[in-house]
Design an enzyme around this catalytic site. Structure first.
Site, PDB file in Angstrom:
ATOM      1  CE1 TYR A 174     -10.009  10.742 -24.588  1.00 15.37           C
ATOM      2  CE2 TYR A 174     -11.431  11.465 -26.387  1.00 15.37           C
ATOM      3  CZ  TYR A 174     -10.973  11.603 -25.082  1.00 15.37           C
ATOM      4  OH  TYR A 174     -11.476  12.606 -24.282  1.00 15.37           O
ATOM      5  CG  ASP A 269     -16.076   5.217 -29.625  1.00 11.57           C
ATOM      6  OD1 ASP A 269     -16.795   5.959 -30.325  1.00 11.57           O
ATOM      7  OD2 ASP A 269     -15.348   5.639 -28.710  1.00 11.57           O
ATOM      8  CE  LYS A 297     -15.145  13.063 -32.898  1.00  9.42           C
ATOM      9  NZ  LYS A 297     -14.268  14.044 -32.353  1.00  9.42           N
TER      10      LYS A 297
HETATM   11  N1  PMP Z   1     -14.978   8.204 -28.961  1.00 10.56           N
HETATM   12  C1  PMP Z   1     -14.224   8.540 -30.000  1.00 10.56           C
HETATM   13  C2  PMP Z   1     -13.841   7.481 -30.987  1.00 10.56           C
HETATM   14  C3  PMP Z   1     -13.812   9.851 -30.184  1.00 10.56           C
HETATM   15  O1  PMP Z   1     -13.043  10.156 -31.232  1.00 10.56           O
HETATM   16  C4  PMP Z   1     -14.192  10.823 -29.232  1.00 10.56           C
HETATM   17  C5  PMP Z   1     -13.780  12.270 -29.358  1.00 10.56           C
HETATM   18  N2  PMP Z   1     -12.844  12.566 -30.264  1.00 10.56           N
HETATM   19  C6  PMP Z   1     -14.981  10.430 -28.155  1.00 10.56           C
HETATM   20  C7  PMP Z   1     -15.372   9.122 -28.049  1.00 10.56           C
HETATM   21  C8  PMP Z   1     -15.427  11.429 -27.128  1.00 10.56           C
HETATM   22  O2  PMP Z   1     -16.344  12.313 -27.694  1.00 10.56           O
HETATM   23  P1  PMP Z   1     -16.571  13.765 -27.057  1.00 10.56           P
HETATM   24  O3  PMP Z   1     -15.321  14.535 -27.275  1.00 10.56           O
HETATM   25  O4  PMP Z   1     -17.742  14.288 -27.826  1.00 10.56           O
HETATM   26  O5  PMP Z   1     -16.885  13.558 -25.620  1.00 10.56           O
END
Ligand code: PMP
Length: 459
Positions: A174, A269, A297
């Protein structure tokens, strides 16, 4: 693209599930959750599904989410006055636990000076400099407001730099909810059974190619088939959004070699793993240097911050230095930056990684033992302080393995733990997190809770 939107939680199905769970005594729909239930009922009138992010709705485990009114350290308190030992940690953001005093102080001080200026502020420079010092692959970094923005922008840079359109991602990975990344996505999309989303044009999704995680041969085949057309391989270096699935030996290194050979970019990511598994992120842990890195985060200390960064020659393509447009009214917001800085400064002053690793290992081993004693098939997967308890026999290597685990049994376990006052991520396909506020007492309490919870779980 699979654009079929499967509504897993029709109202009738949800109500049936509620009754079944209540029948097992897993969820109290009576007094104990009355206030949360009232709030949830009201929320559903005004907010789609009653929540501002799908996985908060508990649809994949059934039941009503406790509405949280405060948190401190490793604990949160619900509107019903119940206290939970928290392993969600705001989905990994709170490495120092809830309302950590130095973070709260920094936020208060910053807010008193003004909440937003739309002009450069000194804190942004400090945070950017610190990130580049801690993550050696990052020469320059741009702050944004969320992980979604970070990944979306990094992909744009990759396409601009290579002059190519195709992106490779991994099934169950994701990367936020940008159109081209909602293809075979994990996290909320996985638990909702929505592998992609309605509203994503198939032509857009068609630019994203998907392969199984940990399958180096499949990536190689795909890259060769689309020789000269792949802009980037985008990967969670430790998968977190299908539950924790670590990279197998050589997997990340293989991606590096492949990208170099194909002149494609490697994007890590690290929205979850950045500053979670090591000060330098997963790339430091596995010794693989990506071209671009996405963060989120933890760098916001619990406030909305994301970031993307990497090699100077790539990042200098971003406006106003270069032609890749990306902007944000609240990007680098002074309050959020102050929280992130306070958090990172604490981590630098006293890196908690070894202690967290030890504690999480202890917890996971003990819970596996308890499960075994109770005749429940459970495997823990863990890297550092992120872990998932999969209800299955074997450690999953990819999304297919994850989906073969027993989601119904996870729901029983989840609710039994919640009834014991332990708040796990409300999905079988998510990571749980320890914070520095978790200690031996919390671990022991969780083990005892699990021992009792397994009595309500059918093996
Ligand atoms: N990349 C990863 C690996 C994530 O875990 C997340 C959110 N859990 C995102 C991108 C998207 O981040 P956001 O919810 O802050 O938009």
């Amino acid at each position: 693209m699979r654009s079929r939107l499967r509504t897993v939680g029709s109202d009738r199905a949800v109500s049936r599930r509620r009754k079944a769970l209540a029948g097992r005594g897993a969820v109290s729909w009576g007094g104990a959750m009355r206030r949360s239930q009232e709030l949830f009922d009201r929320a559903q009138r005004y907010i789609p599904g009653g929540v501002n992010s799908p996985v908060r709705s508990f649809r994949s485990v059934g039941g009503t989410p406790p509405f949280i009114v405060r948190g401190r350290g490793a604990y949160v308190t619900s509107a019903d006055g119940r206290r939970y030992l928290d392993y969600l940690g705001s989905w990994g953001a709170l490495l120092l636990g809830h309302a950590e005093p130095s973070v709260v102080r920094a936020v208060r001080r910053a807010a008193q000076r003004g909440t937003s200026f739309g002009a450069p502020t000194p804190g942004e420079v400090e945070l950017a400099q610190l990130i580049t010092r801690l993550v050696p692959s990052i020469d320059q970094v741009r702050l944004v407001n969320s992980g979604t923005e970070a990944v979306m922008s990094a992909v744009r840079v990759a396409r601009a730099a290579t002059g190519r359109d195709l992106i490779i991602k991994f099934a169950g990975g994701y990367h936020g909810h940008a159109d081209h990344l909602l293809v075979d996505a994990g996290s909320g999309a996985a638990s909702l059974g929505v592998p992609s989303s309605a509203g994503v044009p198939s032509r857009v999704a068609g630019l994203t190619l998907v392969v199984p995680y940990n399958d180096s041969k499949a990536v190689r085949r795909l890259v060769h088939r689309h020789h000269g057309k792949v802009a980037a391989v985008l990967v969670e270096p430790i998968a977190g959004n299908m539950g924790v699935v670590p990279p197998q030996d050589g997997f990340l290194r293989g991606l590096r070699v492949l990208c170099d050979a194909e002149r494609a970019l490697l994007i890590f990511d690290e929205v979850i793993t950045g500053f979670r598994v090591a000060l330098g992120g997963a790339q430091a842990l596995y010794g693989v240097r990506p071209d671009l890195t996405c963060l989120g985060k933890i760098i916001g200390g619990g406030l909305p911050v994301g970031a993307y960064g990497g090699r100077r020659d790539l990042m200098s393509r971003v406006a106003p230095s270069g032609p890749v447009y990306q902007a944000g009214t609240l990007a680098g917001n002074p309050v959020a930056v102050a929280a992130g800085l306070a958090m990172l400064q604490r981590l630098v002053a006293d890196p908690p990684y070894r202690r967290l690793e030890h504690l999480t290992l202890q917890l996971c081993r003990a819970v596996e033992r308890e499960a075994q004693r109770a005749g429940v098939s459970l495997v823990a997967q863990r890297v550092g302080s992120m872990f998932t308890w999969f209800m299955g026999e074997r450690p999953p290597r990819n999304e297919q393995d994850v989906r073969a685990t027993d989601a119904a049994r996870f729901s029983q376990f989840f609710h039994a733990m919640l009834a014991e006052g332990v708040y796990l991520a409300p999905s079988p396909f998510e990571a749980n997190f320890l914070s520095t506020a978790h200690g031996d007492r919390e671990v022991e309490r969780t083990i005892r809770a699990a021992r009792r919870a397994f009595r309500n779980v059918r093996g």
